[in-house]
Design a protein around this motif. Structure first.
Motif, PDB file in Angstrom:
ATOM      1  N   VAL A 176       0.839  -1.183  -0.007  1.00  0.00           N
ATOM      2  CA  VAL A 176       0.024   0.015   0.098  1.00  0.00           C
ATOM      3  C   VAL A 176       0.741   1.200   0.094  1.00  0.00           C
ATOM      4  CG1 VAL A 176      -1.685   1.104   1.296  1.00  0.00           C
ATOM      5  CG2 VAL A 176      -1.718  -1.008   1.223  1.00  0.00           C
ATOM      6  N   ILE A 177       0.683   2.002  -1.086  1.00  0.00           N
ATOM      7  CA  ILE A 177       1.596   3.223  -1.216  1.00  0.00           C
ATOM      8  C   ILE A 177       0.810   4.446  -0.644  1.00  0.00           C
ATOM      9  CG2 ILE A 177       2.823   5.033  -2.759  1.00  0.00           C
ATOM     10  CD1 ILE A 177       3.143   2.395  -4.560  1.00  0.00           C
ATOM     11  N   GLY A 178       1.170   4.887   0.364  1.00  0.00           N
ATOM     12  CA  GLY A 178       0.444   6.276   1.008  1.00  0.00           C
ATOM     13  C   GLY A 178       0.773   6.370   2.446  1.00  0.00           C
ATOM     14  N   ASN A 179       0.264   7.267   3.120  1.00  0.00           N
ATOM     15  CA  ASN A 179       0.324   7.861   4.462  1.00  0.00           C
ATOM     16  C   ASN A 179      -0.829   8.001   5.157  1.00  0.00           C
ATOM     17  OD1 ASN A 179       2.007   8.119   6.814  1.00  0.00           O
ATOM     18  ND2 ASN A 179       2.655  10.091   6.170  1.00  0.00           N
ATOM     19  N   GLY A 180      -0.771   8.091   6.579  1.00  0.00           N
ATOM     20  CA  GLY A 180      -1.905   8.566   7.246  1.00  0.00           C
ATOM     21  C   GLY A 180      -2.926   7.389   7.530  1.00  0.00           C
ATOM     22  N   PRO A 193       5.893   8.786   9.603  1.00  0.00           N
ATOM     23  CA  PRO A 193       4.694   8.204   9.366  1.00  0.00           C
ATOM     24  C   PRO A 193       3.652   9.175  10.057  1.00  0.00           C
ATOM     25  CG  PRO A 193       6.065   6.417   9.793  1.00  0.00           C
ATOM     26  CD  PRO A 193       6.980   7.844   9.945  1.00  0.00           C
ATOM     27  N   ASN A 194       2.517   9.543   9.242  1.00  0.00           N
ATOM     28  CA  ASN A 194       1.477  10.158  10.177  1.00  0.00           C
ATOM     29  C   ASN A 194       0.115   9.351  10.374  1.00  0.00           C
ATOM     30  OD1 ASN A 194       0.243  12.363  10.841  1.00  0.00           O
ATOM     31  ND2 ASN A 194      -0.397  13.096   8.679  1.00  0.00           N
ATOM     32  N   PHE A 195       0.312   8.266  11.486  1.00  0.00           N
ATOM     33  CA  PHE A 195      -0.862   7.496  11.649  1.00  0.00           C
ATOM     34  C   PHE A 195      -1.077   7.764  13.111  1.00  0.00           C
ATOM     35  CE2 PHE A 195       2.033   5.033   8.548  1.00  0.00           C
ATOM     36  CZ  PHE A 195       0.960   4.902   7.992  1.00  0.00           C
ATOM     37  N   SER A 196      -2.514   7.923  13.523  1.00  0.00           N
ATOM     38  CA  SER A 196      -2.876   8.212  14.838  1.00  0.00           C
ATOM     39  C   SER A 196      -2.504   6.873  15.635  1.00  0.00           C
ATOM     40  CB  SER A 196      -4.684   8.058  14.706  1.00  0.00           C
ATOM     41  OG  SER A 196      -4.994   6.775  14.564  1.00  0.00           O
ATOM     42  N   PRO A 197      -2.221   6.963  16.912  1.00  0.00           N
ATOM     43  CA  PRO A 197      -1.829   6.032  17.935  1.00  0.00           C
ATOM     44  C   PRO A 197      -2.866   4.698  17.649  1.00  0.00           C
ATOM     45  CG  PRO A 197      -1.944   8.387  18.985  1.00  0.00           C
ATOM     46  CD  PRO A 197      -2.692   8.584  17.780  1.00  0.00           C
ATOM     47  N   ALA A 198      -4.169   4.952  17.442  1.00  0.00           N
ATOM     48  CA  ALA A 198      -4.951   3.762  17.460  1.00  0.00           C
ATOM     49  C   ALA A 198      -4.609   2.798  16.302  1.00  0.00           C
ATOM     50  CB  ALA A 198      -6.491   4.132  17.646  1.00  0.00           C
ATOM     51  N   TYR A 199      -4.462   3.633  15.105  1.00  0.00           N
ATOM     52  CA  TYR A 199      -3.998   3.007  13.877  1.00  0.00           C
ATOM     53  C   TYR A 199      -2.595   2.294  14.186  1.00  0.00           C
ATOM     54  CZ  TYR A 199      -7.960   3.863  11.020  1.00  0.00           C
ATOM     55  OH  TYR A 199      -9.437   3.651  10.533  1.00  0.00           O
ATOM     56  N   LEU A 254      -3.682   7.542  -1.528  1.00  0.00           N
ATOM     57  CA  LEU A 254      -3.429   8.973  -1.400  1.00  0.00           C
ATOM     58  C   LEU A 254      -4.484   9.843  -1.520  1.00  0.00           C
ATOM     59  CD1 LEU A 254      -0.070   8.716  -3.610  1.00  0.00           C
ATOM     60  CD2 LEU A 254      -0.323   8.831  -1.191  1.00  0.00           C
ATOM     61  N   GLY A 255      -4.368  10.852  -1.218  1.00  0.00           N
ATOM     62  CA  GLY A 255      -5.489  12.007  -1.643  1.00  0.00           C
ATOM     63  C   GLY A 255      -6.185  12.582  -0.446  1.00  0.00           C
ATOM     64  N   VAL A 256      -6.493  11.657   0.631  1.00  0.00           N
ATOM     65  CA  VAL A 256      -7.317  11.811   1.798  1.00  0.00           C
ATOM     66  C   VAL A 256      -6.667  12.556   2.869  1.00  0.00           C
ATOM     67  CG1 VAL A 256      -9.010  10.905   3.482  1.00  0.00           C
ATOM     68  CG2 VAL A 256      -8.638   9.920   1.228  1.00  0.00           C
ATOM     69  N   ALA A 257      -6.976  13.709   3.525  1.00  0.00           N
ATOM     70  CA  ALA A 257      -6.283  14.329   4.736  1.00  0.00           C
ATOM     71  C   ALA A 257      -6.196  13.478   5.663  1.00  0.00           C
ATOM     72  CB  ALA A 257      -7.003  15.776   4.833  1.00  0.00           C
ATOM     73  N   SER A 258      -5.250  13.392   6.390  1.00  0.00           N
ATOM     74  CA  SER A 258      -5.494  12.645   7.558  1.00  0.00           C
ATOM     75  C   SER A 258      -5.873  13.328   8.887  1.00  0.00           C
ATOM     76  CB  SER A 258      -3.616  12.324   8.092  1.00  0.00           C
ATOM     77  OG  SER A 258      -3.465  11.733   9.249  1.00  0.00           O
ATOM     78  N   SER A 259      -6.511  12.862   9.847  1.00  0.00           N
ATOM     79  CA  SER A 259      -6.758  13.362  11.082  1.00  0.00           C
ATOM     80  C   SER A 259      -5.852  13.270  12.262  1.00  0.00           C
ATOM     81  CB  SER A 259      -8.254  12.824  11.383  1.00  0.00           C
ATOM     82  OG  SER A 259      -8.177  11.537  11.610  1.00  0.00           O
ATOM     83  N   ALA A 260      -4.578  12.714  11.879  1.00  0.00           N
ATOM     84  CA  ALA A 260      -3.850  12.408  12.892  1.00  0.00           C
ATOM     85  C   ALA A 260      -3.183  13.629  13.606  1.00  0.00           C
ATOM     86  CB  ALA A 260      -2.755  11.235  12.522  1.00  0.00           C
ATOM     87  N   ALA A 261      -3.091  14.122  14.579  1.00  0.00           N
ATOM     88  CA  ALA A 261      -2.276  15.036  15.008  1.00  0.00           C
ATOM     89  C   ALA A 261      -1.043  14.947  15.608  1.00  0.00           C
ATOM     90  CB  ALA A 261      -3.248  15.913  16.066  1.00  0.00           C
TER      91      ALA A 261
END
Length: 124
Positions: free
Chosen positions: A25-29, A55-61, A117-124
């Motif tokens: 899977v190519i992407g992030n978030g 990497p820009n993933f939420s802690p849950a993910y 790609l292309g969806v804004a991440s909600s991870a902060a």
């Protein structure tokens, strides 16, 4: 272009074609994480390739990725490889930061590649 009406049953039939294959899977978030987790039910080997520097993933993910044995590769894809129109993998460069590659080119085998790609991440 006609609208495609995909239902879950039809989508599962399509994805069963990837059963047991190496999936990249190519992407992030969180969007890429969700895709990888869903694809994990079809394959024992799913990896996320991200070029974000960090990497820009939420802690849950991040926890779900770890529980599902999904490897995160912090590397920039330079080429999708293939033979006679069939995907065989990707060539990547390790990342020092979002804009700086370090080290030699590496190749990862993959029989299926999904772009998330292309969806804004909600991870902060």
């Amino acid at each position: 272009m006609p609208e495609r009406n995909w239902d879950r049953t039809r989508l599962k039939k399509v994805l069963k074609g990837f059963q047991g294959k190496k999936i990249l899977v190519i992407g992030n978030g969180n969007y890429a994480a969700e895709e990888a987790i869903q694809l994990r039910s079809f394959s024992d080997e799913v990896r996320i390739v991200t070029h974000a520097g960090e990497p820009n993933f939420s802690p849950a993910y991040l926890d779900l990725l770890k529980k599902n044995n999904i490897q995160i590769l912090n590397q920039r894809v330079s080429e999708i490889t293939g033979v006679q129109g069939v995907v065989t993998g990707v060539k990547v460069h390790p990342q020092a930061s979002r804009h700086e590659s370090i080290g030699a080119t590496l190749t990862y085998g993959g029989e299926a590649i999904f772009i998330a790609l292309g969806v804004a991440s909600s991870a902060a």
